[in-house]
Write a protein that holds these residues in place. Structure first.
Motif, PDB file in Angstrom:
ATOM      1  N   THR A  37       0.828  -1.204   0.000  1.00  0.00           N
ATOM      2  CA  THR A  37       0.000   0.000   0.000  1.00  0.00           C
ATOM      3  C   THR A  37       0.859   1.250   0.000  1.00  0.00           C
ATOM      4  O   THR A  37       0.584   2.220  -0.714  1.00  0.00           O
ATOM      5  CB  THR A  37      -0.933   0.001   1.224  1.00  0.00           C
ATOM      6  N   SER A  38       1.913   1.226   0.794  1.00  0.00           N
ATOM      7  CA  SER A  38       2.811   2.379   0.862  1.00  0.00           C
ATOM      8  C   SER A  38       3.475   2.639  -0.485  1.00  0.00           C
ATOM      9  O   SER A  38       3.548   3.786  -0.945  1.00  0.00           O
ATOM     10  CB  SER A  38       3.875   2.123   1.935  1.00  0.00           C
ATOM     11  N   ALA A  39       3.945   1.585  -1.136  1.00  0.00           N
ATOM     12  CA  ALA A  39       4.606   1.748  -2.434  1.00  0.00           C
ATOM     13  C   ALA A  39       3.625   2.222  -3.501  1.00  0.00           C
ATOM     14  O   ALA A  39       3.939   3.103  -4.311  1.00  0.00           O
ATOM     15  CB  ALA A  39       5.242   0.424  -2.859  1.00  0.00           C
ATOM     16  N   LEU A  40       2.416   1.666  -3.503  1.00  0.00           N
ATOM     17  CA  LEU A  40       1.429   2.013  -4.521  1.00  0.00           C
ATOM     18  C   LEU A  40       0.958   3.454  -4.363  1.00  0.00           C
ATOM     19  O   LEU A  40       0.853   4.196  -5.354  1.00  0.00           O
ATOM     20  CB  LEU A  40       0.241   1.053  -4.429  1.00  0.00           C
ATOM     21  N   SER A  41       0.677   3.881  -3.150  1.00  0.00           N
ATOM     22  CA  SER A  41       0.195   5.243  -2.942  1.00  0.00           C
ATOM     23  C   SER A  41       1.270   6.270  -3.288  1.00  0.00           C
ATOM     24  O   SER A  41       0.981   7.335  -3.834  1.00  0.00           O
ATOM     25  CB  SER A  41      -0.278   5.432  -1.496  1.00  0.00           C
ATOM     26  N   GLN A  42       2.528   5.953  -3.003  1.00  0.00           N
ATOM     27  CA  GLN A  42       3.609   6.874  -3.354  1.00  0.00           C
ATOM     28  C   GLN A  42       3.814   6.927  -4.865  1.00  0.00           C
ATOM     29  O   GLN A  42       4.118   7.986  -5.425  1.00  0.00           O
ATOM     30  CB  GLN A  42       4.912   6.454  -2.664  1.00  0.00           C
ATOM     31  N   ALA A  43       3.629   5.798  -5.537  1.00  0.00           N
ATOM     32  CA  ALA A  43       3.826   5.755  -6.986  1.00  0.00           C
ATOM     33  C   ALA A  43       2.831   6.649  -7.721  1.00  0.00           C
ATOM     34  O   ALA A  43       3.193   7.342  -8.676  1.00  0.00           O
ATOM     35  CB  ALA A  43       3.705   4.314  -7.489  1.00  0.00           C
ATOM     36  N   THR A  44       1.568   6.645  -7.292  1.00  0.00           N
ATOM     37  CA  THR A  44       0.580   7.479  -7.991  1.00  0.00           C
ATOM     38  C   THR A  44       0.807   8.956  -7.704  1.00  0.00           C
ATOM     39  O   THR A  44       0.597   9.800  -8.573  1.00  0.00           O
ATOM     40  CB  THR A  44      -0.849   7.068  -7.605  1.00  0.00           C
ATOM     41  N   ALA A  45       1.253   9.283  -6.484  1.00  0.00           N
ATOM     42  CA  ALA A  45       1.584  10.683  -6.187  1.00  0.00           C
ATOM     43  C   ALA A  45       2.761  11.137  -7.049  1.00  0.00           C
ATOM     44  O   ALA A  45       2.774  12.255  -7.581  1.00  0.00           O
ATOM     45  CB  ALA A  45       1.918  10.840  -4.708  1.00  0.00           C
ATOM     46  N   ALA A  46       3.749  10.261  -7.213  1.00  0.00           N
ATOM     47  CA  ALA A  46       4.904  10.598  -8.050  1.00  0.00           C
ATOM     48  C   ALA A  46       4.488  10.794  -9.502  1.00  0.00           C
ATOM     49  O   ALA A  46       5.040  11.649 -10.207  1.00  0.00           O
ATOM     50  CB  ALA A  46       5.965   9.501  -7.948  1.00  0.00           C
ATOM     51  N   ALA A  47       3.509  10.022  -9.976  1.00  0.00           N
ATOM     52  CA  ALA A  47       3.024  10.178 -11.350  1.00  0.00           C
ATOM     53  C   ALA A  47       2.416  11.563 -11.550  1.00  0.00           C
ATOM     54  O   ALA A  47       2.614  12.204 -12.585  1.00  0.00           O
ATOM     55  CB  ALA A  47       1.996   9.094 -11.673  1.00  0.00           C
ATOM     56  N   VAL A  48       1.660  12.037 -10.553  1.00  0.00           N
ATOM     57  CA  VAL A  48       1.087  13.386 -10.641  1.00  0.00           C
ATOM     58  C   VAL A  48       2.201  14.427 -10.701  1.00  0.00           C
ATOM     59  O   VAL A  48       2.135  15.384 -11.484  1.00  0.00           O
ATOM     60  CB  VAL A  48       0.143  13.645  -9.454  1.00  0.00           C
TER      61      VAL A  48
END
Length: 825
Positions: free
Chosen positions: A431-442
């Motif tokens: 969950t931590s990796a996935l949530s950070q990945a989408t923020a980084a995409a933005v």
């Protein structure tokens, strides 16, 4: 054998060319070379000539454009137009409003992992880190979640004041308008930390920084609208909400019945052209305290005041709370997580056109605005909330499981509890990796429509699963509500995130694969646009180019699926280090599987695929877990590939690939065309389904990381509020872990001596006295055991109340006729 050799050469050349995605001309050249070799080295000449004729029949019509286009492409284009599902205007806008990032590579069947690993490591600026260490930490210390949820059913005034004064509502608003101008990563980190303290707090801060007036104005507002509203939103003079959902239009936002009629009316003493709005919205977060209300409605111009068009489409407007006719209803009460939420209604409320976001340029553009901004907001608030809760639950529950003992053993050592702790640890890591990945995409400037749906669905789902396992490990500690309970409110609130901003059932079964299959596929959207090109010649040219690219791609994925399945994905070039290279190879295999299944499904089911929601959901699961595992591998390498984190990565990865194979096999078992299934099964699972769920041994290693002070545990704990203080019982439990571990050898020594002695003391202090007198323990060790007993008692204690403390304050003081909600008229 000499008869078979030319045909084997033909198949070998095709397989090699398809695997490496060589152009048709290269395949023809390689095949011709091999057939010449067969001829020269004694293969059967008749067989060789037959194989050569087959190559010529395939290559000549396809390599000569003058033959290919009229004989092959044009008939296929006609057939394609017949099976092409019609796209509504709203579907077209939704597809065009998103951009494609690395998720497009996962649909390719041959992901470019270098593109993923070369993305810059997400990092906060010094100013953003200072905000987390300063105001965010201070706000967390001020927060008492029990008082918020039980006593006040709201944030107390001092928290509201602190939030506004420190511009928490203006995190995404640029500095030139008085906001903080933070990155999406900083936004994610703030929400994550606040969610580990109180979901009411994180929701209150998250909504103004998500889909709402602030973001919409930044992207689409006129300069005058930005100059007026953004500074007021940034410093909290205006509290925003956004009304989209209504009783008859929840997830189907394009069917909203709320309407606005263009007419003339009075505004600030002047007669102007505007709109009379009639609307009924519910589930609107911050509505009860909002001063400015964003509103989505369908706009009509029956009298032609703005032109000839009657239905002007979905439009967005800003409505001051004190506008005549606006009714902000009484509060909803969402599952004992009482963030401000309620209905907003109005009948023939007049607003001038200047209140439309974008003014006249914004008329009818509401669905495009919502589609573009929803993916950005959904990428951060809900995934970050789930991440904060999951990480917090993992860290504190791990400490609790070490401190809490039964039968003389830490409960975390029991295998049943170990299983739960392993799930908590692995899903918190994912969950931590996935949530950070989408923020980084933005932050990279993407509009991650598909990743945002993946993150929203899987983060909130895993967050709920973690909350369930936390409650199971805590037992009685978890079910007795009170100031000492750090898990009960999170468990009660977990369905809220599942439900809002697109219910998870709909997100999984319609959005993830439904959008991904078109938006992320390297050829489908291009083919659709070519087929709909009004210029027939240009359309045929584009369709020809994309169709044969697609055909080559499909053959390649079939070959790659079979090869990877045959070799268990143990052969082939892959990035990463000695530990992760095997993981990247596995993802290559499942990427090819997904691409193959998607192509076959779209080809054979056509427009019916839109209604095959179970199939769509399962293929969406494959895409989701591919994206999630990619995010985990990216994070692992960004952090320097720490060996200590390997059990967490391994558990989360193996859990995901197990879910991928379950989803693929379920999709195949239920595919409606059975002969096709037999071929696909042979290509995807030539040796059967092989991926296994994480082993008990691996689970034991992952669980142990939560119950022992170590660097992997510290990394997992980064970004959540673990400061021990009066308002944070979980922080106190976490702070005890190191001292408990140090005291355990002394405790074991004392208990062993006590068990073999014949002393009569029954209470703990007297037993300690006897232990010192008998020399079992030293005076210093006695203090250590006393401290251990005090820490254990604080860890396991629960609350009790006088009956009047549990009454809903004020409710029973009302007259009987006022105790129930008003019935609808």
């Amino acid at each position: 054998m000499s008869i078979l050799a030319p045909f084997l050469a033909f198949l070998l050349a095709g397989a090699v060319a398809a695997y490496h995605r060589l152009r048709l001309a290269y395949w023809a050249a390689i095949t011709a070379t091999l057939l010449v070799a067969c001829w020269l080295f004694g293969a059967n000449h008749t067989a060789t000539l037959i194989a050569a004729a087959i190559v010529a029949l395939i290559a000549v019509p396809l390599l000569v454009p003058g033959l290919r286009k009229p004989l092959v492409t044009a008939p296929l284009l006609g057939f394609y137009k017949k099976i092409l599902p019609p796209l509504s205007q709203t579907e077209r806008i939704a597809l065009e409003s998103g951009s494609v990032g690395f998720e497009g590579e996962l649909f390719s069947g041959d992901p470019d992992w270098k593109q993923l690993l070369d993305q810059p490591k997400p990092q906060l600026t010094a100013e953003e880190q200072a905000f987390l260490d300063g105001p965010v930490e201070e706000l967390a210390r001020m927060t008492n979640d029990w008082e918020i949820t039980h006593v006040h059913a709201d944030l107390p005034p001092e928290l509201w004041d602190f939030i506004k004064r420190n511009k928490f509502f203006g995190m995404i608003i640029p500095k030139e308008y008085g906001g903080l101008g933070f990155s999406a990563l900083a936004h994610h980190k703030v929400i994550q930390k606040l969610a580990s303290v109180s979901t009411v707090l994180s929701s209150t801060v998250g909504v103004p920084n998500s889909l709402g007036p602030g973001e919409l104005l930044m992207h689409y507002g006129t300069q005058a609208q930005k100059d007026h509203y953004l500074p007021r939103l940034a410093d909290g003079r205006e509290v925003p909400c956004f009304g989209l959902t209504g009783p008859f239009a929840g997830s189907d936002a394009t069917s909203i019945p709320d309407y606005g009629i263009v007419c003339e009316g009075e505004w600030n003493g002047a007669k102007v052209v505007g709109i009379k709005l009639t609307f009924d919205k519910r589930y609107i977060t911050l509505a009860p305290v909002a001063s400015i209300i964003g509103l989505a409605f369908r706009m009509y111009d029956p009298d032609g005041l703005l032109g000839d068009k009657r239905d002007l489409g979905i439009t967005l407007a800003l409505m001051p709370r004190d506008t005549a006719g606006v009714e902000v209803g009484r509060r909803h009460f969402p599952l004992n997580s009482p963030f401000q939420n309620g209905p907003v209604r109005g009948h023939e409320v007049f607003l001038p056109l200047s209140q439309i976001i974008g003014e006249e340029n914004g008329i009818g553009e509401g669905w495009r605005m919502l589609s573009e901004c929803l993916s950005i907001g959904r990428s951060i608030t809900l995934p970050s909330t789930a991440s904060g809760g999951a990480k917090f639950g993992a860290i504190v529950t791990g400490a609790y499981a070490r401190i809490r003992k039964q039968f003389g053993l830490s409960v975390g050592r029991f295998e049943g509890v170990e299983e739960a702790l392993a799930r908590i640890a692995g899903k918190a890591y994912a969950t931590s990796a996935l949530s950070q990945a989408t923020a980084a995409a933005v932050d990279r400037g993407e509009k991650p429509a598909v990743p945002s749906a993946i993150a929203k669905y899987h983060c909130t789902t895993m967050g709920r699963e973690v909350a369930k396992d936390v409650m199971d490990v805590l037992g009685g500690k978890g079910i007795i509500l009170g100031p000492r309970n750090f898990a009960g409110r999170a468990w009660q609130a977990s369905p809220i995130a599942i439900t809002v901003e697109g219910a998870n059932i709909m997100t999984r079964s319609l959005l993830i694969f439904g959008q991904g299959a078109i938006l992320c596929h390297p050829w489908v959207l291009k083919e659709m646009k070519a087929a709909q090109d009004p210029d027939a010649k240009a359309g045929l040219e584009a369709f020809d180019r994309n169709l044969f690219g697609h055909i080559g791609y499909a053959f390649s994925n079939a070959v790659r699926s079979f090869w990877f399945g045959l070799t268990a994905a143990k052969i082939g070039k892959a990035p990463g280090d000695d530990y992760t290279r095997r993981y990247f190879r596995k993802l290559d295999r499942y990427s090819a599987n997904l691409a193959l299944m998607a192509d076959v499904s779209m080809l054979l089911l056509g427009g019916k695929l839109k209604f095959k929601e179970s199939l769509s959901g399962r293929l969406g699961d494959v895409l989701s877990h591919l994206y999630m595992t990619s995010a985990m591998l990216k994070r692992y390498h960004d952090e320097g590939a720490p060996v200590a984190d390997q059990p967490l990565l391994a558990w989360a990865f193996h859990n995901s690939v197990h879910e991928i194979e379950l989803a693929l096999s379920a999709a195949l078992r239920n595919f409606p065309i059975r002969p096709v299934v037999w071929l696909l099964w042979a290509l995807i699972f030539p040796w059967g389904r092989r991926a296994e769920a994480p082993s008990d041994r691996l689970g034991r290693r992952a669980a142990a990381l939560l119950m022992t002070p170590n660097e992997a545990r510290d990394r997992l704990a980064q970004g959540v509020f673990t400061t021990p203080c009066a308002n944070n019982p979980a922080g106190r439990i976490d702070s005890y872990l190191a001292r408990v571990v140090l005291a355990e050898p002394v405790e074991r020594k004392f208990l062993k001596a006590l068990k073999t002695s014949d002393i009569e003391a029954l209470d703990f202090p007297a037993q300690l006295d006897e232990g010192v007198r008998e020399g079992w323990i030293t005076a210093e060790e006695r203090k250590q055991l006393e401290e251990l007993r005090a820490m254990t008692l604080d860890t396991i204690s629960v609350d009790d109340f006088d009956p009047h403390e549990l009454r809903a304050a004020g409710y029973y003081d009302l007259p009987q006729h006022q105790r129930h909600p008003r019935e609808a008229a």
